[in-house]
Scaffold this active site. Structure first.
Site, short mmCIF file in Angstrom:
data_model
loop_
_atom_site.label_atom_id
_atom_site.label_comp_id
_atom_site.label_asym_id
_atom_site.label_seq_id
_atom_site.Cartn_x
_atom_site.Cartn_y
_atom_site.Cartn_z
N GLU A 64 0.85 -1.25 0.13
CA GLU A 64 0.01 0.14 -0.04
C GLU A 64 0.78 1.25 0.01
O GLU A 64 1.77 1.42 0.76
CB GLU A 64 -0.79 0.04 1.22
CG GLU A 64 -1.96 1.25 1.21
CD GLU A 64 -2.47 1.39 2.69
OE1 GLU A 64 -3.61 1.77 2.65
OE2 GLU A 64 -1.79 1.38 3.82
N LYS A 155 -9.26 4.04 -1.68
CA LYS A 155 -9.44 3.31 -0.46
C LYS A 155 -10.68 4.14 0.12
O LYS A 155 -10.83 5.21 0.26
CB LYS A 155 -8.18 3.52 0.71
CG LYS A 155 -8.43 3.01 1.84
CD LYS A 155 -6.97 3.23 2.72
CE LYS A 155 -7.26 2.40 4.13
NZ LYS A 155 -5.86 2.56 4.59
N CYS A 189 -5.39 -2.30 2.94
CA CYS A 189 -4.95 -2.16 4.23
C CYS A 189 -6.13 -2.45 5.03
O CYS A 189 -6.93 -3.61 4.99
CB CYS A 189 -4.40 -0.93 4.75
SG CYS A 189 -3.65 -0.67 6.33
#
Length: 346
Positions: A64, A155, A189
């Site tokens: 990430e 995200k 994540c």
């Protein structure tokens, strides 16, 4: 037609039998960035793509926010202080080194994917032009083996202090991609802890899940096996590394960052779990390397016999998920037909 596109088009629409088709060699590039230096980090990523090509991988995954790096400064420099000159200066530098896809910042990676005949998943900090070009998004980018960017997943919810530098994303990138016998999806994540988001990928047929992380055994040790067991899928956790020695000397306010740094800041923990929840490759800690494994889709089919979260063990008449995959924007422009002024007439 781009190189190799005919072969992959065939794979998308045929279901060959036999063990060879079931095999997929994958790589995890567990690497540290050249922190907040985009082009030098792209050089490093390409080096590991070339290693993955030499190892005959069909997919290589990176951590990430690797391009240009995770915002390690925030919690170490009083990042929540409002209107701080220090935070503004580091954030501006971060923005300068972030990825603008429209500007061609990933073009070299796309060429490397095409030349290497492999797909790439990479985490980047995206300076999104379609949101005005001045906010940053933590994005997972999927580049196929023809060098085409197939999806950019922003995200959905930055975690804790990340919200001081990253904006929340949207559902546009909640997509899967066929690769040989497998259907590949991925999340950033702590998105991997979001049950409904995982379910959105499961329902599209995902059976190879790629979870990307900034680094840390504490992140990957439990959830990798949990998702694999829940989904009856293979799960790749691709993590990064970061030590105090990885900060370039020209980093803004480096003295303040290092004054409150533990070492390492991120210790990797990349790993792969099988659809029974057992390790294919247990977590690798502290080593910068290419991790390679061959996955067998037959194992997915075996484990789906007793549990399939979106198929025979689902009850869509009782619970049903709706996903909004529109790219979010603050602006919708509606133009009418051109008038005389538009046509340059008096």
């Amino acid at each position: 037609m781009p190189r190799n596109s005919r072969r992959y088009e065939t794979e998308m629409h045929k279901e060959p039998s036999g063990n060879r088709y079931d095999q997929l060699k994958v790589g995890i590039a567990q690497v540290a960035p050249v922190w907040l230096q985009r082009e030098q980090t792209v050089d490093k990523v390409i080096h590991f793509v070339e290693q993955a090509q030499a190892a005959e991988c069909r997919l290589v995954a990176f951590g990430e926010a690797l391009l240009p790096g995770y915002p390690f400064w925030i919690e170490r420099t009083d990042g929540a202080r409002f209107n701080s000159a220090v935070q503004k200066e580091i954030h501006a530098h971060y923005m300068d080194q972030s990825v603008q896809i429209e500007a061609g910042h990933l073009d070299r990676l796309c060429r490397a994917a095409d030349q290497g005949d492999l797909a790439i998943i990479v985490g980047c900090i995206e300076r999104a032009q379609d949101r005005g070009g001045h906010s940053l998004y933590c994005s997972l980018v999927y580049i196929d083996s023809n060098g085409d960017i197939r999806s950019v997943h922003r995200k959905l919810m930055p975690t804790y202090e990340e919200r001081l530098t990253w904006a929340p994303g949207d559902g546009h990138g909640l997509r899967v991609h066929r690769l040989g016998a497998f259907t590949v999806g991925g999340l950033n994540c702590w998105e991997n802890w979001m049950p409904l988001v995982r379910a959105a990928l499961y329902a599209q047929g995902e059976d190879l899940h790629v979870a990307i992380w900034p680094g840390g055994l504490h992140n990957t040790a439990d959830i990798t096996r949990f998702i694999a067991r829940e989904a009856r899928s293979f799960v790749i956790s691709a993590s990064g590394l970061m030590t105090t020695g990885n900060f370039p000397s020209a980093t803004p306010h480096l003295d303040k960052i290092l004054a409150n740094c533990e070492d390492p800041l991120a210790n990797g923990g990349s790993c792969i779990a099988g659809p029974d929840g057992e390790w294919v490759i247990p977590p690798v800690v502290g080593e910068e390397k290419l991790i390679v494994a061959t996955l067998d889709h037959r194992r997915v089919r075996e484990e789906r016999q007793n549990f399939d979260p979106s198929g025979h063990y689902a009850r869509p008449d009782v619970t049903h998920l709706t996903v909004n995959r529109m790219r979010q924007s603050t602006l919708t422009v509606v133009d009418g037909p051109p008038g005389k002024a538009d046509e340059g007439q008096p």
